[in-house]
Structure formats: structure tokens, C-alpha cells
Design an enzyme around this catalytic site. Structure first.
Site, PDB file in Angstrom:
ATOM      1  N   HIS A 168      86.316 -85.566-105.261  1.00  7.47           N
ATOM      2  CA  HIS A 168      85.340 -86.856-105.239  1.00  7.47           C
ATOM      3  C   HIS A 168      85.326 -87.668-106.718  1.00  7.47           C
ATOM      4  O   HIS A 168      85.523 -86.699-107.710  1.00  7.47           O
ATOM      5  CB  HIS A 168      84.117 -86.881-104.642  1.00  7.47           C
ATOM      6  CG  HIS A 168      83.137 -86.017-105.435  1.00  7.47           C
ATOM      7  ND1 HIS A 168      82.321 -86.779-106.484  1.00  7.47           N
ATOM      8  CD2 HIS A 168      82.867 -84.691-105.991  1.00  7.47           C
ATOM      9  CE1 HIS A 168      81.736 -85.976-107.126  1.00  7.47           C
ATOM     10  NE2 HIS A 168      82.004 -84.563-106.820  1.00  7.47           N
ATOM     11  N   CYS A 169      84.885 -88.728-106.875  1.00  6.58           N
ATOM     12  CA  CYS A 169      84.693 -89.393-107.990  1.00  6.58           C
ATOM     13  C   CYS A 169      83.308 -90.141-107.758  1.00  6.58           C
ATOM     14  O   CYS A 169      82.602 -89.753-106.686  1.00  6.58           O
ATOM     15  CB  CYS A 169      85.805 -90.381-108.318  1.00  6.58           C
ATOM     16  SG  CYS A 169      86.256 -91.627-107.338  1.00  6.58           S
ATOM     17  N   GLU A 170      83.086 -91.373-108.345  1.00  7.66           N
ATOM     18  CA  GLU A 170      81.868 -91.867-108.225  1.00  7.66           C
ATOM     19  C   GLU A 170      82.131 -92.770-107.020  1.00  7.66           C
ATOM     20  O   GLU A 170      80.924 -92.770-106.214  1.00  7.66           O
ATOM     21  CB  GLU A 170      81.741 -93.049-109.365  1.00  7.66           C
ATOM     22  CG  GLU A 170      80.443 -93.878-109.163  1.00  7.66           C
ATOM     23  CD  GLU A 170      79.024 -92.653-109.733  1.00  7.66           C
ATOM     24  OE1 GLU A 170      77.975 -93.048-109.450  1.00  7.66           O
ATOM     25  OE2 GLU A 170      79.491 -91.652-110.118  1.00  7.66           O
ATOM     26  N   GLY A 209      85.340 -93.701-105.098  1.00  6.89           N
ATOM     27  CA  GLY A 209      86.571 -93.310-104.260  1.00  6.89           C
ATOM     28  C   GLY A 209      87.842 -93.669-104.682  1.00  6.89           C
ATOM     29  O   GLY A 209      88.916 -92.995-104.395  1.00  6.89           O
ATOM     30  N   TYR A 262      80.566 -89.679-104.876  1.00  8.40           N
ATOM     31  CA  TYR A 262      79.230 -89.240-105.573  1.00  8.40           C
ATOM     32  C   TYR A 262      78.284 -90.310-105.130  1.00  8.40           C
ATOM     33  O   TYR A 262      77.108 -89.816-104.625  1.00  8.40           O
ATOM     34  CB  TYR A 262      79.309 -89.169-106.791  1.00  8.40           C
ATOM     35  CG  TYR A 262      78.022 -88.468-107.417  1.00  8.40           C
ATOM     36  CD1 TYR A 262      77.661 -86.935-106.914  1.00  8.40           C
ATOM     37  CD2 TYR A 262      77.043 -89.194-108.110  1.00  8.40           C
ATOM     38  CE1 TYR A 262      76.532 -86.661-107.639  1.00  8.40           C
ATOM     39  CE2 TYR A 262      75.946 -88.803-108.897  1.00  8.40           C
ATOM     40  CZ  TYR A 262      75.521 -87.387-108.413  1.00  8.40           C
ATOM     41  OH  TYR A 262      74.419 -86.713-108.833  1.00  8.40           O
TER      42      TYR A 262
END
Length: 105
Positions: free
Chosen positions: A53-55, A57, A82
Site C-alpha cells: 500500500h501507499c497513500e 494507490g 492508507y
């Protein structure tokens, strides 16, 4: 979240920048910023599922593609990143708080 609680937790790979991770992250996640993924690929286990995951996508989609190109077949991308995790009110570690077991960079 249910899988994490069931004891068969995947390796949660956070590909955001270290500054973002320090500001708040999923408990027991491992921070490996996207620009360093190729050179640090060995830090991502091959023997258990990986959730990237990131912030929001975009970076995690790139990371999932890089992992797939490296032959990883047990990779999932956390839809919404996130931000979606926080919006769903799943547990996080706030800035400055100690991480749970297995939390790392």
C-alpha cells in the site's frame, strides 16, 4: 484487517516515503519506499502473502507490478491505500508512537 487478526497476517509493505510512514502507518507494516524497492527486494518475504500500500494507490500499483515482474505471485494491492484504511477506522500507529511487534522499516 480480519486476516491480520486471525494470526495468518500477511507482510504489509508500505511503499510511501519514510516521512509519510513516520507521520502514521498501519501497525506492523514495513516501510520500504518505492524508489528503493528494486534494490531491497530481498527484504520482502517470498514465503507469505504480501499486501502493498501507499497513500492512495498509485505507488502501490507500481510496486505490485515490480514484485510481479520479479516473480512474486502472492502480492495484493490494498485498494485505496492508507487513506482508505484510516477512513475505515482500522488500527494505525500515530506519529511518535511505538510500533507493535514486527513493525519495521
Amino acid at each position: 484487517a480480519a486476516q491480520r487478526a486471525a494470526g495468518d497476517a500477511p507482510f504489509v509493505l508500505d511503499v510511501r516515503a519514510e516521512k509519510e510512514w513516520n507521520a502514521g502507518h498501519i501497525d506492523r507494516s514495513h516501510n520500504l519506499p518505492l524508489p528503493h524497492l528494486r534494490e531491497r527486494l530481498a527484504e520482502v518475504p517470498v514465503d507469505r502473502p504480501v499486501v502493498v500500500h501507499c497513500e492512495g494507490g498509485y505507488r502501490s500499483a507500481i510496486a505490485a507490478s515490480l514484485l510481479a515482474a520479479a516473480g512474486r505471485t502472492n502480492v495484493s494491492d490494498l485498494v485505496g491505500g492508507y487513506k482508505a484504511w484510516v477512513a475505515s477506522q482500522f488500527p494505525t500507529v500515530a506519529a511518535g508512537a511505538a510500533c507493535g511487534q514486527g513493525c519495521g522499516k
